[in-house]
Design a protein around this motif. Structure first.
Motif, PDB file in Angstrom:
ATOM      1  N   PHE A  64      -0.290  11.636  -5.420  1.00 46.96           N
ATOM      2  CA  PHE A  64      -1.345  10.840  -6.077  1.00 46.96           C
ATOM      3  C   PHE A  64      -2.596  10.817  -5.192  1.00 46.96           C
ATOM      4  O   PHE A  64      -3.725  11.012  -5.664  1.00 46.96           O
ATOM      5  N   MET A  73      -6.693  14.638 -11.490  1.00 47.14           N
ATOM      6  CA  MET A  73      -5.463  13.853 -11.467  1.00 47.14           C
ATOM      7  C   MET A  73      -4.313  14.584 -12.164  1.00 47.14           C
ATOM      8  O   MET A  73      -4.477  15.082 -13.270  1.00 47.14           O
ATOM      9  N   MET A  77       0.197  15.431  -7.905  1.00 48.44           N
ATOM     10  CA  MET A  77       1.244  14.397  -8.016  1.00 48.44           C
ATOM     11  C   MET A  77       2.544  15.031  -8.504  1.00 48.44           C
ATOM     12  O   MET A  77       3.624  14.736  -7.971  1.00 48.44           O
TER      13      MET A  77
ATOM     14  N   ALA B  21       3.298  11.059 -13.430  1.00 48.83           N
ATOM     15  CA  ALA B  21       2.510  12.219 -12.971  1.00 48.83           C
ATOM     16  C   ALA B  21       2.145  13.135 -14.135  1.00 48.83           C
ATOM     17  O   ALA B  21       1.012  13.624 -14.243  1.00 48.83           O
TER      18      ALA B  21
END
Lengths: 174, 278
Positions: A64, A73, A77, B21
């Motif tokens: 993250f 984004m 992650m 995620a």
């Protein structure tokens, strides 16, 4: 020893600022501004040295942070979370006491992670980045070179973070 | 331990975080990038410490103005490559024209470079269609050079806006005034040259008694007002013998310096208007 999550978050914020900021440009090389990936080295260190369940959470948290630092984004992650969780499962069979082992592990993981991040980023952003292969390879090599030094620093920070670096050999677990 | 504090299993934790995620991955960038932008805004003073580098070009939070979509990038890449290829072709043409011009005795005339579109050699004539026409300044009667040999291969017999027809010197209906000159000799023997309809030309009307012509002598297309400033080579004498029907005249066979099948690029001599008026 229990993981100290608040301290970990502070440490992660500092690492993210270093990774995203201009400070590391002082040690960047080539016109592509290749520099070591501190967050990836951190990922490998924590995945190896903390309890597997904590490692899963830490891996996604580092991913993250890497996404925040990178500006897109999701890709980091997923990648860091999956790779970190996988590495944590190898704790019992992999002990990185020697620098060469740490460097080799960081190099391989950086290559795999770099490829995955680029792939996922291309799905998300529909943007092309030139010299991708050179950047991934160069970044992996530089991270591998810088990795053992960062590893030593992280080892000294380990007790403050509530991490017990693994010193035992593979056979001692059997 | 985290899982003890939260009382969840490792698998559940992994799955939950992976779903989060993936959610970040699939949510449109316009929404998720706010987090990254917030980070870069809040910590801007810290992030700016140190030498500016690559990150300033790309932007840590992905400055949208500095990026284009992949489809747009591909489109621009193709345009760039096409322009590059066009530039290389123009550079090559410029070099060819410079060479041809430097090889001409008097490099004053304008030259128009043209590619061969089609070649037609049959009983109706020896013709080449080129991809330049009136829009390039080409007119009927202008001389045409082979760029590889810098020799006259024919003249323009028909012209349209973007194409023109070249009648080769070997065409039976092609007549030009030529001159024969031997190396080291002062004589310049002028006469009309006609294509033989096969692979050569014939020069007639040259008296045997007055002129000495031998195999190997060079044949030049004679200078012509408004079309050619100075004589330019077109072939060489391949055979000389007295004319069977007119024994007092030579029957001279000329071998052109070009091979029609190998002609791919031609240069048309285009005289500038003031030279035409002279």
């Amino acid at each position: 020893m229990n993981m100290r999550w608040m301290r970990f978050m502070v440490f992660l914020l500092l690492a993210t600022l270093l990774n995203a900021g201009n400070v590391l440009n002082t040690i960047s090389v080539t016109s592509l501004q290749i520099k070591p990936d501190l967050l990836l080295i951190t990922l490998v260190f924590f995945s190896i040295n903390i309890a597997t369940t904590d490692a899963v959470a830490a891996s996604f948290a580092i991913g993250f942070a890497a996404d925040i630092a990178g500006g897109t984004m999701g890709p980091c992650m997923i990648t860091f979370g999956v790779i970190g969780s996988f590495i944590s499962q190898l704790q019992r069979v992999v002990v990185m006491k020697r620098m060469i082992h740490q460097a080799a592990a960081i190099f391989v993981i950086a290559l795999v992670a770099g490829g995955m991040v680029q792939l996922l980023s291309s799905f998300k952003t529909d943007e092309s980045v030139s010299n991708v292969c050179r950047m991934i390879l160069g970044g992996a090599a530089y991270s591998a070179v810088a990795g053992p030094l960062v590893w030593m620093f992280l080892s000294t920070m380990a007790s403050w973070l509530g991490v017990q670096p693994r010193q035992h050999s593979r056979l001692s677990h059997r | 331990m985290l899982h003890k504090q939260l009382n969840i299993s490792r698998g559940t934790l992994f799955t939950t975080l992976l779903i989060v995620a993936i959610a970040f991955q699939v949510i449109p960038r316009a929404h998720t990038d706010r987090l990254a932008n917030l980070f870069s805004k809040v910590f801007k003073p810290v992030l700016d410490v140190g030498p500016r580098g690559f990150s300033d070009i790309l932007g840590p939070a992905g400055d949208a103005e500095k990026f284009v979509s992949k489809s747009r990038y591909d489109e621009l890449w193709k345009i760039c490559k096409n322009t590059e290829a066009d530039l290389l072709e123009m550079q090559r043409r410029y070099e060819v024209l410079s060479r041809v011009r430097s090889e001409l005795p008097k490099p004053s005339p304008g030259l128009v470079l043209a590619n061969v579109i089609s070649l037609s050699i049959d009983g109706f004539g020896h013709r080449i269609v080129i991809n330049a026409g009136t829009s390039s300044g080409i007119e009927t009667g202008q001389y045409v050079l082979d760029t590889s040999q810098t020799s006259v291969v024919g003249s323009i017999s028909g012209v349209f806006e973007t194409t023109a027809t070249v009648r080769l010197v070997t065409d039976a209906r092609h007549i030009i005034m030529v001159g024969i000159r031997r190396e080291g000799a002062d004589d310049y023997i002028e006469g009309p040259m006609v294509g033989d309809g096969r692979d050569g030309c014939r020069i007639g009307l040259i008296p045997i008694k007055e002129h000495d012509v031998r195999v190997g002598d060079t044949v030049y297309a004679s200078a012509k007002r408004g079309l050619l400033d100075t004589p330019v080579v077109t072939g060489e004498v391949a055979r000389v013998k007295p004319d069977r029907n007119r024994p007092l005249l030579w029957d001279i066979r000329v071998r052109p310096l070009f091979e029609p099948a190998r002609l791919t690029e031609l240069a048309v001599i285009v005289m500038v208007p003031q030279e035409k008026e002279d």
